[in-house]
Design an enzyme around this catalytic site. Structure first.
Site, PDB file in Angstrom:
ATOM      1  N   GLU A 158       0.807  -1.235   0.000  1.00 58.33           N
ATOM      2  CA  GLU A 158       0.000   0.000   0.000  1.00 58.33           C
ATOM      3  C   GLU A 158       0.834   1.277   0.000  1.00 58.33           C
ATOM      4  O   GLU A 158       0.611   2.180   0.803  1.00 58.33           O
ATOM      5  CB  GLU A 158      -0.962  -0.009   1.202  1.00 58.33           C
ATOM      6  CG  GLU A 158      -1.880  -1.220   1.201  1.00 58.33           C
ATOM      7  CD  GLU A 158      -2.754  -1.324   2.450  1.00 58.33           C
ATOM      8  OE1 GLU A 158      -2.740  -0.410   3.287  1.00 58.33           O
ATOM      9  OE2 GLU A 158      -3.454  -2.357   2.571  1.00 58.33           O
ATOM     10  N   ASN A 201       1.931  -5.312  -3.050  1.00 54.94           N
ATOM     11  CA  ASN A 201       0.528  -5.602  -2.732  1.00 54.94           C
ATOM     12  C   ASN A 201      -0.232  -4.304  -2.474  1.00 54.94           C
ATOM     13  O   ASN A 201       0.273  -3.415  -1.769  1.00 54.94           O
ATOM     14  CB  ASN A 201       0.508  -6.470  -1.458  1.00 54.94           C
ATOM     15  CG  ASN A 201      -0.848  -7.077  -1.152  1.00 54.94           C
ATOM     16  OD1 ASN A 201      -1.458  -7.702  -2.013  1.00 54.94           O
ATOM     17  ND2 ASN A 201      -1.315  -6.907   0.076  1.00 54.94           N
ATOM     18  N   HIS A 237     -10.679  -6.117  -1.970  1.00 55.33           N
ATOM     19  CA  HIS A 237     -11.719  -5.901  -0.951  1.00 55.33           C
ATOM     20  C   HIS A 237     -12.871  -5.174  -1.638  1.00 55.33           C
ATOM     21  O   HIS A 237     -12.756  -3.999  -1.971  1.00 55.33           O
ATOM     22  CB  HIS A 237     -11.175  -5.031   0.189  1.00 55.33           C
ATOM     23  CG  HIS A 237     -10.087  -5.687   0.979  1.00 55.33           C
ATOM     24  ND1 HIS A 237     -10.319  -6.755   1.800  1.00 55.33           N
ATOM     25  CD2 HIS A 237      -8.764  -5.415   1.078  1.00 55.33           C
ATOM     26  CE1 HIS A 237      -9.186  -7.127   2.382  1.00 55.33           C
ATOM     27  NE2 HIS A 237      -8.216  -6.332   1.961  1.00 55.33           N
ATOM     28  N   GLU A 266      -6.342 -10.694  -0.852  1.00 55.19           N
ATOM     29  CA  GLU A 266      -7.137 -10.428   0.365  1.00 55.19           C
ATOM     30  C   GLU A 266      -8.621 -10.376   0.023  1.00 55.19           C
ATOM     31  O   GLU A 266      -9.372  -9.545   0.543  1.00 55.19           O
ATOM     32  CB  GLU A 266      -6.705  -9.095   1.005  1.00 55.19           C
ATOM     33  CG  GLU A 266      -5.225  -9.047   1.346  1.00 55.19           C
ATOM     34  CD  GLU A 266      -4.797  -7.742   2.019  1.00 55.19           C
ATOM     35  OE1 GLU A 266      -5.671  -6.982   2.483  1.00 55.19           O
ATOM     36  OE2 GLU A 266      -3.587  -7.493   2.078  1.00 55.19           O
ATOM     37  N   ASP A 268     -12.385 -10.306  -0.337  1.00 55.81           N
ATOM     38  CA  ASP A 268     -13.665 -10.412   0.355  1.00 55.81           C
ATOM     39  C   ASP A 268     -14.653  -9.504  -0.356  1.00 55.81           C
ATOM     40  O   ASP A 268     -14.269  -8.501  -0.961  1.00 55.81           O
ATOM     41  CB  ASP A 268     -13.582 -10.141   1.870  1.00 55.81           C
ATOM     42  CG  ASP A 268     -12.874  -8.880   2.265  1.00 55.81           C
ATOM     43  OD1 ASP A 268     -12.705  -7.976   1.418  1.00 55.81           O
ATOM     44  OD2 ASP A 268     -12.490  -8.769   3.450  1.00 55.81           O
TER      45      ASP A 268
HETATM   46  O1  G2I Z   1      -7.738  -3.670   6.452  1.00 50.79           O
HETATM   47  C1  G2I Z   1      -7.849  -4.836   5.729  1.00 50.79           C
HETATM   48  C2  G2I Z   1      -6.521  -5.268   5.166  1.00 50.79           C
HETATM   49  C3  G2I Z   1      -6.047  -4.290   4.118  1.00 50.79           C
HETATM   50  N1  G2I Z   1      -4.803  -4.724   3.501  1.00 50.79           N
HETATM   51  C4  G2I Z   1      -3.721  -5.044   4.421  1.00 50.79           C
HETATM   52  C5  G2I Z   1      -4.186  -5.987   5.506  1.00 50.79           C
HETATM   53  O2  G2I Z   1      -3.156  -6.225   6.426  1.00 50.79           O
HETATM   54  C6  G2I Z   1      -5.411  -5.456   6.214  1.00 50.79           C
HETATM   55  O3  G2I Z   1      -5.758  -6.405   7.231  1.00 50.79           O
HETATM   56  C7  G2I Z   1      -6.332  -5.886   8.383  1.00 50.79           C
HETATM   57  C8  G2I Z   1      -6.649  -7.031   9.330  1.00 50.79           C
HETATM   58  O4  G2I Z   1      -7.602  -7.859   8.712  1.00 50.79           O
HETATM   59  C9  G2I Z   1      -7.221  -6.497  10.615  1.00 50.79           C
HETATM   60  O5  G2I Z   1      -7.343  -7.563  11.572  1.00 50.79           O
HETATM   61  O6  G2I Z   1      -5.450  -5.000   8.998  1.00 50.79           O
HETATM   62  C10 G2I Z   1      -6.046  -4.379  10.116  1.00 50.79           C
HETATM   63  C11 G2I Z   1      -5.111  -3.318  10.649  1.00 50.79           C
HETATM   64  O7  G2I Z   1      -4.703  -2.449   9.660  1.00 50.79           O
HETATM   65  C12 G2I Z   1      -6.329  -5.429  11.184  1.00 50.79           C
HETATM   66  O8  G2I Z   1      -7.003  -4.837  12.258  1.00 50.79           O
HETATM   67  C13 G2I Z   1      -6.316  -4.802  13.469  1.00 50.79           C
HETATM   68  C14 G2I Z   1      -7.079  -3.903  14.413  1.00 50.79           C
HETATM   69  O9  G2I Z   1      -7.182  -2.615  13.822  1.00 50.79           O
HETATM   70  C15 G2I Z   1      -6.372  -3.837  15.703  1.00 50.79           C
HETATM   71  O10 G2I Z   1      -7.135  -3.083  16.609  1.00 50.79           O
HETATM   72  C16 G2I Z   1      -6.097  -5.219  16.253  1.00 50.79           C
HETATM   73  O11 G2I Z   1      -5.297  -5.145  17.397  1.00 50.79           O
HETATM   74  O12 G2I Z   1      -6.168  -6.086  14.027  1.00 50.79           O
HETATM   75  C17 G2I Z   1      -5.382  -6.056  15.194  1.00 50.79           C
HETATM   76  C18 G2I Z   1      -5.112  -7.484  15.655  1.00 50.79           C
HETATM   77  O13 G2I Z   1      -6.319  -8.163  15.875  1.00 50.79           O
END
Ligand code: G2I
Length: 451
Positions: A158, A201, A237, A266, A268
């Site tokens: 990103e 990515n 997404h 990714e 969904d």
């Molecule tokens: O945002 C969707 C994805 C976009 N592309 C990059 C990916 O890495 C990203 O994944 C998401 C995860 O699915 C989430 O699970 O990235 C988020 C953070 O940027 C993740 O969220 C975070 C929460 O914001 C936190 O509060 C939490 O501590 O997940 C963390 C672990 O559960």
């Protein structure tokens, strides 16, 4: 665990891993009835994002292990999780996912090395020269730990802004190291694990637009100058504000034509029912139409743990039931559906009543015998059945029970008396006593029909 220890322990468990791989191979040879095996039939992987914290949940892990051939740690390999303070690496959660994947014969995507988000604050406070060193140390630390164990790494994630400009996104790396940080990251990554595919990515790059044009130009430039890059990840997404683009396949293809693999990383799609299913079909078909689209990853196993859980964007609902989107993906991958999944052609619930009939002699004496014909319903419940039995010409039937015969010469056509209704896979039987009249030959049971 140190890098050396990690590799030693992997060697020690090599037999176990090989056994798991054999199991996986045997499973996939049975039928393309899971996402992973169907995708393998198309020469692709089918992966999911995984959270280490859910691996103790039996339904989560059972679904993961049954359906997927690749995993991406959802958060566990990110900078904040792996190097929370400078030079101190923690791999406990990421190792848990990698170990689990390897025990199941699954591949692992590495996500992600250099990203502006989930970045510990110490990184942002470094000056340019220190930051460059820290970035390289981070890449070397992760890629060294998992050397030879990751099929593709999202080296940089990103780095471009959303919107029309196609400009770089502000980040400590961009702001202090300039455009060259991406190239430096890829060169460092190639040296750290030459076997891993190195990916850029991003999201909102799935169709042809200013942002994807900017990524395209960067990849083209890298390829022309020999900067090591092997793949581009399209996060994918989607929701009503960001639908599956109509030029998705075309966009994937133009990147592939630059000489890189493309991966859907990714995926969904918010929604439900047939509309969601149709969108998933478009994505799978686009990937299958591009030779260099090597695989797809959905961003989670179940709707209940999705980062967009209210949008129910995944293939399994909160109870791990297959959604119409699952059936659509499996079908687009050329899979045949799995038992217990109503609606798949040839499977339970396909609406075709059927039965089989087998004959055994249950008693025998000089002048006669008792025969039994067992009727078993197919994978649908049935309400009646019909079986023909042809007796040797000399023989004659003196009595028959648990069935209703009609005669045509030596052929009896038997229908149920009280026992027409059978659940899927259930059996009933009728019996008869026959006089041999000089022939001890067995009768012939014809085709069983049911409705
Ligand atoms: O945002 C969707 C994805 C976009 N592309 C990059 C990916 O890495 C990203 O994944 C998401 C995860 O699915 C989430 O699970 O990235 C988020 C953070 O940027 C993740 O969220 C975070 C929460 O914001 C936190 O509060 C939490 O501590 O997940 C963390 C672990 O559960």
């Amino acid at each position: 665990m140190s890098m050396t220890l990690r590799r030693l322990s992997r060697a020690a468990t090599a037999g176990l891993v090989a056994a798991a791989a054999l199991t996986a191979a045997a499973h996939s040879a049975e039928a393309a009835d899971t996402l992973g095996s169907a995708a393998a039939g198309q020469g692709r992987y089918f992966g999911t994002a995984v959270a280490a914290s859910h691996l103790g949940e039996a339904d989560y892990t059972a679904t993961l292990d049954r359906e997927f051939s690749s995993v991406t740690p959802e958060n566990e390999m990110k900078w904040d999780a792996t190097e929370p303070s400078r030079g101190t690496f923690t791999f406990t959660s990421a190792d848990r996912i990698v170990d689990h994947a390897q025990s199941q014969g699954m591949d692992v995507r590495g996500h992600t090395l250099v990203w502006h988000s989930q970045l510990p604050s110490w990184v942002g406070s470094l000056g340019a020269s220190d930051l460059r060193t820290a970035m390289k140390d981070h890449i070397n630390g992760l890629m060294g730990h998992y050397k030879g164990e990751i099929h593709s790494w999202d080296v940089v994630n990103e780095a471009f802004q959303d919107g029309g400009s196609g400009a770089r996104r502000s980040s400590p790396f961009q702001d202090k190291l300039g455009d060259g940080f991406i190239e430096e990251a890829f060169r460092t990554a190639r040296a750290a694990d030459p076997a891993a595919k190195l990916c850029y990515n991003d999201y909102n790059t799935d169709g042809v637009n200013a942002k994807s044009n900017a990524v395209y130009n960067m990849v083209k430039d890298f390829k022309s100058r020999g900067v090591p890059i092997d793949c581009v990840g399209f996060q994918s997404h989607f929701n009503s504000n960001s639908p599956v683009p109509s030029d998705y396949r075309k966009n994937l293809q133009r990147f592939a034509d630059l000489g890189v693999d493309v991966q859907i990383t990714e995926l969904d799609i918010e929604g439900s029912g047939s509309a969601q299913a149709a969108d998933y079909t478009k994505v799978v078909e686009a990937c299958l139409a591009v030779d260099r689209c090597t695989g797809m990853t959905v961003w989670g196993v179940t709707d209940k743990y999705s980062w967009r859980s209210s949008g129910t964007p995944l293939l399994f609902d909160g109870n791990y039931q297959e959604k119409p989107a699952y059936d659509a993906v499996l079908s687009a991958l050329g899979g045949s559906g799995d038992p217990g999944d109503p609606g798949d052609p040839g499977d339970p619930g396909d609406g075709t009543a059927s039965c089989t009939a087998t004959y055994t002699r249950t008693a025998d004496w000089n002048s006669g015998y008792n025969g039994q014909v067992t009727i078993t319903a197919g994978d649908e419940p049935i309400s009646t059945w019909t079986v023909t039995v042809t007796l040797p010409a000399q023989q004659s039937v003196s009595s028959l029970w648990n069935g209703t015969p009609t005669w045509n010469g030596n052929v009896m056509t038997v229908k149920p008396s009280w026992n027409g209704t059978l659940a899927a896979g259930a059996s009933t039987a009728f019996g008869f006593t026959a006089a041999k009249n000089g022939s001890d030959a067995a009768p012939t049971v014809g085709t069983c029909t049911a409705s």
